[in-house]
Motif scaffolding. Structure first.
Motif, short mmCIF file in Angstrom:
data_model
loop_
_atom_site.label_atom_id
_atom_site.label_comp_id
_atom_site.label_asym_id
_atom_site.label_seq_id
_atom_site.Cartn_x
_atom_site.Cartn_y
_atom_site.Cartn_z
N ASP A 56 16.03 28.09 23.38
CA ASP A 56 16.36 27.52 22.02
C ASP A 56 16.92 26.12 22.17
O ASP A 56 17.80 25.70 22.61
CB ASP A 56 17.84 28.45 21.53
N GLU A 57 15.83 25.36 21.67
CA GLU A 57 16.03 23.90 21.75
C GLU A 57 17.18 23.35 20.95
O GLU A 57 17.94 22.27 21.40
CB GLU A 57 14.78 23.35 21.38
N GLU A 58 17.54 24.08 19.99
CA GLU A 58 18.89 23.62 19.12
C GLU A 58 20.22 24.29 19.55
O GLU A 58 21.18 23.72 19.28
CB GLU A 58 18.73 23.99 17.59
N ARG A 59 20.02 25.11 20.59
CA ARG A 59 21.40 25.70 21.12
C ARG A 59 22.12 26.54 19.93
O ARG A 59 23.35 26.49 20.21
CB ARG A 59 22.14 24.89 21.84
N ALA B 129 22.07 31.51 23.68
CA ALA B 129 21.44 30.45 24.27
C ALA B 129 22.65 29.78 25.08
O ALA B 129 23.71 29.25 24.67
CB ALA B 129 20.91 29.49 23.31
N ASN B 130 22.41 29.36 26.24
CA ASN B 130 23.26 28.52 27.28
C ASN B 130 23.39 27.18 26.73
O ASN B 130 22.45 26.62 26.28
CB ASN B 130 22.86 28.57 28.62
N SER C 165 18.24 31.77 27.58
CA SER C 165 18.77 33.17 27.51
C SER C 165 19.38 33.55 28.86
O SER C 165 19.04 32.90 29.94
CB SER C 165 17.91 34.10 27.01
N PRO C 166 20.21 34.64 29.12
CA PRO C 166 20.92 34.68 30.25
C PRO C 166 20.45 35.57 31.33
O PRO C 166 21.08 35.71 32.45
CB PRO C 166 22.51 35.38 29.67
N ALA C 167 19.36 36.35 31.13
CA ALA C 167 18.82 37.22 32.20
C ALA C 167 17.36 37.01 32.27
O ALA C 167 16.55 36.42 31.51
CB ALA C 167 19.25 38.51 31.81
N HIS C 168 16.95 37.73 33.62
CA HIS C 168 15.72 37.65 33.72
C HIS C 168 14.93 39.20 33.54
O HIS C 168 15.18 40.05 34.15
CB HIS C 168 15.27 37.42 35.38
N TRP C 169 14.24 39.30 32.33
CA TRP C 169 13.58 40.37 31.96
C TRP C 169 12.24 40.58 32.61
O TRP C 169 11.44 39.62 32.25
CB TRP C 169 13.75 40.54 30.40
#
Length: 374
Positions: A180-183, A188-189, A195-199
Motif C-alpha cells: 500500500d503506497e499510501e500506508r 500495511a506496515n 502486508s505482514p506475511a508470506h502467503w
C-alpha cells in the motif's frame, strides 16, 4: 485406483460451470490458461475445444464480454483476455479483436500507483498485489506481440520490475502479498507499506507471472533482470519445501498452528520450476517441480465421498482489507483460517499447467536421447 490426469482434466472441463455464473472473471481465465497449456504440450484438440466453447459462451457477436465493465477497474478481468489472444490467432474473428480492445482500453485508463504499476482494483486503491502482476502483465506482453507494440512490452517489463522491488522483503528473500503506497490500510506496515506475511499462493501467482512474461518477451536487459529475480526466488523456494516436496499455506512458518501443505501454490510452483528449466533460467532443474507434481498426485488427488477424484487442500480465496463484512488483516493466522475447497479452479488450472510442462520436459528428454542414439 490408477490416476489418469488426462481423464481427470477432461471430466473437469466437461462438467465445468462458470465460476461467477458466466460473468467475465479471472477464475475462468485460470481454466483457460490450463487448457491452452495442455493443448500446446499435447496437440490434443479437445483442450482447445473446451476453451473455445467456454469463452464463446461469454462473448457476444459484437465482442461484448458478459458482466464486464471497464469503470470497475478490476485488474483480475485482464487474465482471461489471454484466451482471446489464442482464439484470435487461431481464428481472427472481429469479435475477439473487439473484446481485446476493450481490455486494452481498461489498461490504458486503469489507475496506477505513483511508481507505475496499476492499482489492484478501484476498490483497493493505491495497492499492488502479487496476483495482479500475473493478471495483467503477461497479457500486456502477449497482446503487444500480437499488435507489434514494442513500447507496450517495455511498459509491462518496467511494471513487473517495479512491482518486484516494492513487494520484496529482503530479510526473508520472499515477497509479500500486498503493498500500500499510501500506508492507509491497517494491514500495511507504516514504514514499508507491506502486508505482514508470506502467503504461498500470492508468491505462486508471481512465479507464474515471471515464467510467462520471460517466455513471451523478446531478449533485453529488462528480461534478463526478470530472469535473475526469478532464479533467486526459485532458490529460496526450493529450501522451503515440505518433506514430501510441497509448500505450506504460510510458506515460511512450519511451526504455525493450523498451517498445511496447500495444493494451489504447490501446483503453481511445480509449473514455475519445470518451465524455468525449459526456458533456461539460471541453474534451474525441472526435478523440483516434477517432485512437487508427483507429491500432489500421491497426497492431494483423492476420491471424494461420491468416489470422484478431486484435488484437495485448496485455499478457496484469500485477500487483504475489507471483504463481505470481514477485514482480512494479512497475518499468518488469517491465511490459515480461510476455507478450503476441493477442486477449486485456482488449484486445478495450475495443476493442468504443471502437467503440461512435465509433458514438454519428458518430450525434450526423449528427443535428446534419440539424438544421442542416432
Amino acid at each position: 485406483m490408477t490416476l489418469n490426469l488426462d481423464e481427470y482434466f477432461n471430466a473437469y472441463a466437461s462438467d465445468y460451470s462458470y465460476y461467477k455464473g458466466g460473468s467475465w472473471c479471472y477464475e475462468d481465465g485460470c481454466l483457460y490458461r490450463g487448457l491452452i497449456a495442455l493443448y500446446g504440450a499435447s496437440g490434443n484438440r479437445q483442450w482447445f475445444s473446451h476453451m473455445k466453447r467456454l469463452v464463446d459462451g461469454q462473448i457476444s457477436d459484437n465482442g461484448e464480454l458478459r458482466g464486464y465493465s471497464i469503470p470497475e477497474y478490476n485488474i483480475d478481468h485482464i487474465l482471461p483476455g489471454r484466451a482471446l489472444i489464442a482464439l484470435y490467432k487461431a481464428d481472427p474473428q472481429p469479435r475477439y479483436r473487439t473484446a481485446l480492445d476493450h481490455l486494452l482500453r481498461q489498461l490504458q485508463s486503469h489507475p496506477r500507483t505513483s511508481a507505475g504499476p496499476h492499482w489492484h482494483k478501484l476498490r483497493y486503491p493505491h495497492q499492488i498485489w502479487l496476483d495482479g502482476l500475473y493478471m495483467a502483465l503477461p497479457f500486456k506482453v502477449e497482446y503487444a506481440a500480437l499488435i507489434g507494440d514494442n513500447a507496450l512490452v517495455d511498459e509491462a517489463l518496467d511494471e513487473m520490475l517495479t512491482g518486484l522491488e516494492l513487494t520484496f522483503d529482503a530479510q526473508s528473500g520472499l515477497f509479500r502479498h500486498g503493498y500500500d503506497e499510501e500506508r492507509l490500510q491497517a494491514w500495511a506496515n507504516p514504514q514499508t507499506g507491506l502486508s505482514p506475511a508470506h502467503w504461498a499462493r500470492s508468491i505462486g501467482w508471481l512465479c507464474m507471472a515471471l515464467a510467462d512474461t520471460i517466455e513471451v518477451a523478446p531478449p533485453s536487459e529488462k528480461r534478463d533482470a526478470l530472469s535473475q529475480w526469478f532464479a533467486s526466488l526459485l532458490v529460496r523456494l526450493e529450501a522451503l519445501r515440505t518433506a514430501d516436496g510441497r509448500w505450506l499455506q504460510v510458506i515460511d512458518q512450519p511451526q504455525l498452528d493450523g498451517n498445511y501443505a496447500e495444493s494451489s501454490a504447490t501446483a503453481m510452483f511445480a509449473y514455475a520450476f519445470i518451465k524455468a528449466a525449459r526456458l533456461g533460467v539460471k541453474n534451474r532443474d525441472a526435478a523440483v517441480g516434477i517432485k512437487a507434481l508427483t507429491s500432489l498426485e500421491e497426497n492431494a488427488l483423492k476420491p471424494n465421498a461420491s468416489g470422484r477424484i478431486v484435488l484437495q487442500d485448496i485455499c478457496c480465496v484469500a485477500g487483504l482489507g475489507g471483504f463481505e463484512g470481514n477485514y482480512r488483516d494479512g497475518t499468518p493466522a488469517y491465511y490459515v483460517s480461510e476455507t478450503l475447497r476441493d477442486d477449486d479452479i485456482k488449484g486445478v488450472a495450475p495443476l493442468m499447467m504443471a502437467h503440461a510442462e512435465r509433458l514438454l520436459a519428458v518430450a525434450d528428454v526423449s528427443e535428446q536421447t534419440a539424438r544421442i542414439a542416432s
